[in-house]
Design a protein around this motif. Structure first.
Motif, PDB file in Angstrom:
ATOM      1  N   PRO A  38      -8.349   6.302  -9.504  1.00  0.00           N
ATOM      2  CA  PRO A  38      -7.631   6.873 -10.646  1.00  0.00           C
ATOM      3  C   PRO A  38      -6.154   7.121 -10.345  1.00  0.00           C
ATOM      4  O   PRO A  38      -5.316   7.033 -11.246  1.00  0.00           O
ATOM      5  N   LEU A  39      -5.840   7.407  -9.084  1.00  0.00           N
ATOM      6  CA  LEU A  39      -4.437   7.632  -8.727  1.00  0.00           C
ATOM      7  C   LEU A  39      -3.606   6.377  -8.971  1.00  0.00           C
ATOM      8  O   LEU A  39      -2.568   6.420  -9.631  1.00  0.00           O
ATOM      9  N   THR A  40      -4.088   5.257  -8.490  1.00  0.00           N
ATOM     10  CA  THR A  40      -3.375   3.992  -8.673  1.00  0.00           C
ATOM     11  C   THR A  40      -3.302   3.608 -10.149  1.00  0.00           C
ATOM     12  O   THR A  40      -2.233   3.206 -10.639  1.00  0.00           O
ATOM     13  N   ALA A  41      -4.398   3.735 -10.857  1.00  0.00           N
ATOM     14  CA  ALA A  41      -4.424   3.374 -12.280  1.00  0.00           C
ATOM     15  C   ALA A  41      -3.432   4.221 -13.075  1.00  0.00           C
ATOM     16  O   ALA A  41      -2.680   3.696 -13.900  1.00  0.00           O
ATOM     17  N   ASN A  42      -3.408   5.514 -12.811  1.00  0.00           N
ATOM     18  CA  ASN A  42      -2.506   6.384 -13.560  1.00  0.00           C
ATOM     19  C   ASN A  42      -1.053   6.177 -13.166  1.00  0.00           C
ATOM     20  O   ASN A  42      -0.170   6.225 -14.016  1.00  0.00           O
ATOM     21  N   LEU A  43      -0.788   5.935 -11.878  1.00  0.00           N
ATOM     22  CA  LEU A  43       0.585   5.639 -11.468  1.00  0.00           C
ATOM     23  C   LEU A  43       1.082   4.338 -12.093  1.00  0.00           C
ATOM     24  O   LEU A  43       2.236   4.251 -12.520  1.00  0.00           O
ATOM     25  N   LEU A  44       0.214   3.333 -12.153  1.00  0.00           N
ATOM     26  CA  LEU A  44       0.600   2.085 -12.818  1.00  0.00           C
ATOM     27  C   LEU A  44       0.881   2.325 -14.297  1.00  0.00           C
ATOM     28  O   LEU A  44       1.794   1.735 -14.867  1.00  0.00           O
ATOM     29  N   GLY A  45       0.102   3.198 -14.917  1.00  0.00           N
ATOM     30  CA  GLY A  45       0.326   3.534 -16.319  1.00  0.00           C
ATOM     31  C   GLY A  45       1.656   4.222 -16.526  1.00  0.00           C
ATOM     32  O   GLY A  45       2.356   3.969 -17.506  1.00  0.00           O
ATOM     33  N   ILE A  46       2.026   5.104 -15.608  1.00  0.00           N
ATOM     34  CA  ILE A  46       3.287   5.832 -15.713  1.00  0.00           C
ATOM     35  C   ILE A  46       4.472   4.912 -15.455  1.00  0.00           C
ATOM     36  O   ILE A  46       5.431   4.883 -16.223  1.00  0.00           O
ATOM     37  N   ILE A  47       4.393   4.164 -14.375  1.00  0.00           N
ATOM     38  CA  ILE A  47       5.538   3.354 -13.932  1.00  0.00           C
ATOM     39  C   ILE A  47       5.650   2.024 -14.677  1.00  0.00           C
ATOM     40  O   ILE A  47       6.727   1.641 -15.129  1.00  0.00           O
ATOM     41  N   CYS A  48       4.526   1.325 -14.815  1.00  0.00           N
ATOM     42  CA  CYS A  48       4.543  -0.031 -15.381  1.00  0.00           C
ATOM     43  C   CYS A  48       3.978  -0.115 -16.789  1.00  0.00           C
ATOM     44  O   CYS A  48       3.907  -1.212 -17.345  1.00  0.00           O
ATOM     45  N   HIS A  49       3.527   0.999 -17.339  1.00  0.00           N
ATOM     46  CA  HIS A  49       2.894   1.024 -18.663  1.00  0.00           C
ATOM     47  C   HIS A  49       1.667   0.104 -18.698  1.00  0.00           C
ATOM     48  O   HIS A  49       1.382  -0.533 -19.700  1.00  0.00           O
ATOM     49  N   TYR A  50       0.947   0.054 -17.575  1.00  0.00           N
ATOM     50  CA  TYR A  50      -0.255  -0.776 -17.476  1.00  0.00           C
ATOM     51  C   TYR A  50      -1.316  -0.001 -16.703  1.00  0.00           C
ATOM     52  O   TYR A  50      -1.313   0.011 -15.471  1.00  0.00           O
ATOM     53  N   ASN A  51      -2.199   0.674 -17.400  1.00  0.00           N
ATOM     54  CA  ASN A  51      -3.300   1.393 -16.768  1.00  0.00           C
ATOM     55  C   ASN A  51      -4.523   0.476 -16.820  1.00  0.00           C
ATOM     56  O   ASN A  51      -5.054   0.195 -17.894  1.00  0.00           O
ATOM     57  N   PRO A  52      -4.974  -0.027 -15.651  1.00  0.00           N
ATOM     58  CA  PRO A  52      -6.092  -0.966 -15.642  1.00  0.00           C
ATOM     59  C   PRO A  52      -7.380  -0.386 -16.228  1.00  0.00           C
ATOM     60  O   PRO A  52      -8.175  -1.119 -16.814  1.00  0.00           O
ATOM     61  N   ILE A  53      -7.594   0.907 -16.089  1.00  0.00           N
ATOM     62  CA  ILE A  53      -8.804   1.532 -16.651  1.00  0.00           C
ATOM     63  C   ILE A  53      -8.771   1.401 -18.170  1.00  0.00           C
ATOM     64  O   ILE A  53      -9.773   1.022 -18.800  1.00  0.00           O
ATOM     65  N   ILE A  54      -7.633   1.695 -18.753  1.00  0.00           N
ATOM     66  CA  ILE A  54      -7.499   1.604 -20.211  1.00  0.00           C
ATOM     67  C   ILE A  54      -7.563   0.144 -20.663  1.00  0.00           C
ATOM     68  O   ILE A  54      -8.176  -0.167 -21.688  1.00  0.00           O
ATOM     69  N   ARG A  55      -6.956  -0.750 -19.901  1.00  0.00           N
ATOM     70  CA  ARG A  55      -6.991  -2.178 -20.269  1.00  0.00           C
ATOM     71  C   ARG A  55      -8.412  -2.727 -20.254  1.00  0.00           C
ATOM     72  O   ARG A  55      -8.806  -3.462 -21.153  1.00  0.00           O
ATOM     73  N   VAL A  56      -9.189  -2.383 -19.245  1.00  0.00           N
ATOM     74  CA  VAL A  56     -10.575  -2.860 -19.174  1.00  0.00           C
ATOM     75  C   VAL A  56     -11.397  -2.193 -20.273  1.00  0.00           C
ATOM     76  O   VAL A  56     -12.204  -2.840 -20.946  1.00  0.00           O
ATOM     77  N   GLY A  57     -11.194  -0.907 -20.481  1.00  0.00           N
ATOM     78  CA  GLY A  57     -11.917  -0.193 -21.525  1.00  0.00           C
ATOM     79  C   GLY A  57     -11.657  -0.756 -22.908  1.00  0.00           C
ATOM     80  O   GLY A  57     -12.548  -0.763 -23.766  1.00  0.00           O
ATOM     81  N   LYS A  58     -10.457  -1.255 -23.121  1.00  0.00           N
ATOM     82  CA  LYS A  58     -10.080  -1.831 -24.423  1.00  0.00           C
ATOM     83  C   LYS A  58     -10.971  -3.021 -24.782  1.00  0.00           C
ATOM     84  O   LYS A  58     -11.240  -3.270 -25.959  1.00  0.00           O
ATOM     85  N   LEU A  59     -11.457  -3.721 -23.769  1.00  0.00           N
ATOM     86  CA  LEU A  59     -12.334  -4.873 -24.001  1.00  0.00           C
ATOM     87  C   LEU A  59     -13.669  -4.464 -24.615  1.00  0.00           C
ATOM     88  O   LEU A  59     -14.352  -5.281 -25.227  1.00  0.00           O
ATOM     89  N   PHE A  60     -14.058  -3.205 -24.435  1.00  0.00           N
ATOM     90  CA  PHE A  60     -15.357  -2.734 -24.886  1.00  0.00           C
ATOM     91  C   PHE A  60     -15.305  -1.931 -26.184  1.00  0.00           C
ATOM     92  O   PHE A  60     -16.333  -1.428 -26.631  1.00  0.00           O
ATOM     93  N   LEU A  61     -14.132  -1.814 -26.783  1.00  0.00           N
ATOM     94  CA  LEU A  61     -14.032  -1.112 -28.067  1.00  0.00           C
ATOM     95  C   LEU A  61     -14.768  -1.912 -29.130  1.00  0.00           C
ATOM     96  O   LEU A  61     -14.631  -3.134 -29.210  1.00  0.00           O
ATOM     97  N   LYS A  62     -15.539  -1.235 -29.965  1.00  0.00           N
ATOM     98  CA  LYS A  62     -16.307  -1.917 -31.003  1.00  0.00           C
ATOM     99  C   LYS A  62     -15.500  -2.140 -32.266  1.00  0.00           C
ATOM    100  O   LYS A  62     -15.799  -3.026 -33.047  1.00  0.00           O
ATOM    101  N   LYS A  63     -14.468  -1.308 -32.466  1.00  0.00           N
ATOM    102  CA  LYS A  63     -13.604  -1.432 -33.644  1.00  0.00           C
ATOM    103  C   LYS A  63     -12.198  -1.760 -33.184  1.00  0.00           C
ATOM    104  O   LYS A  63     -11.904  -1.742 -31.990  1.00  0.00           O
ATOM    105  N   ALA A  64     -11.343  -2.010 -34.143  1.00  0.00           N
ATOM    106  CA  ALA A  64      -9.932  -2.236 -33.833  1.00  0.00           C
ATOM    107  C   ALA A  64      -9.358  -0.946 -33.244  1.00  0.00           C
ATOM    108  O   ALA A  64      -9.745   0.152 -33.668  1.00  0.00           O
TER     109      ALA A  64
END
Length: 143
Positions: A38-64
């Motif tokens: 989670p440390l790496t994922a959140n730091l990437l989200g802060i610095i690069c605007h790319y949180n891998p946890i959120i990106r992977v989770g987005k694939l599993f959303l059932k709605k838009a």
């Protein structure tokens, strides 16, 4: 890079669950390197605007993504900063064999994640208070 103005609530909750579970598994197993996820994922989200946890989770959303309750991206960045600080200090504490420091900071982030999952965001409250303080301070400077 285009930064979203809102993040769907299920993705925010996923990130909170990953933080909470990584802390719990670290406590149960003693494998402190689990905090790096989670440390790496959140730091990437802060610095690069790319949180891998959120990106992977987005694939599993059932709605838009727009169909879910939105969470403010700026607010989440603030929350991620607090979580990253606590996870980082906790990890450092464990690495330096300062278990008390590790437990204190990982406990803080675990409690905050648990409360956020339950519906009250401590980071959001702190962010609101900070913005209020900045606003009141700006009023005093203008006179």
């Amino acid at each position: 890079m285009l930064v979203p103005h809102a993040i769907p609530r299920p993705l925010v909750r996923l990130n909170q669950w990953i933080i909470l579970l990584s802390v719990i598994f670290t406590w149960l197993t003693g494998v402190t390197w689990l905090l790096v996820i989670p440390l790496t994922a959140n730091l990437l989200g802060i610095i690069c605007h790319y949180n891998p946890i959120i990106r992977v989770g987005k694939l599993f959303l059932k709605k838009a993504p727009s169909a879910y309750i939105p969470e403010d991206a700026q607010q989440q960045k603030f929350n991620s900063s607090i979580a990253s600080f606590c996870l980082g200090v906790g990890l450092l504490g464990y690495m330096l064999n300062w278990a008390v420091i590790g437990h204190i900071f990982t406990s803080m982030v675990a409690i905050a994640s648990s409360i956020a999952i339950a519906g009250f965001c401590i980071g959001c409250f702190l962010h609101f208070q900070l913005k209020q303080w900045q606003y009141r301070r700006s009023l005093k400077k203008s006179f």
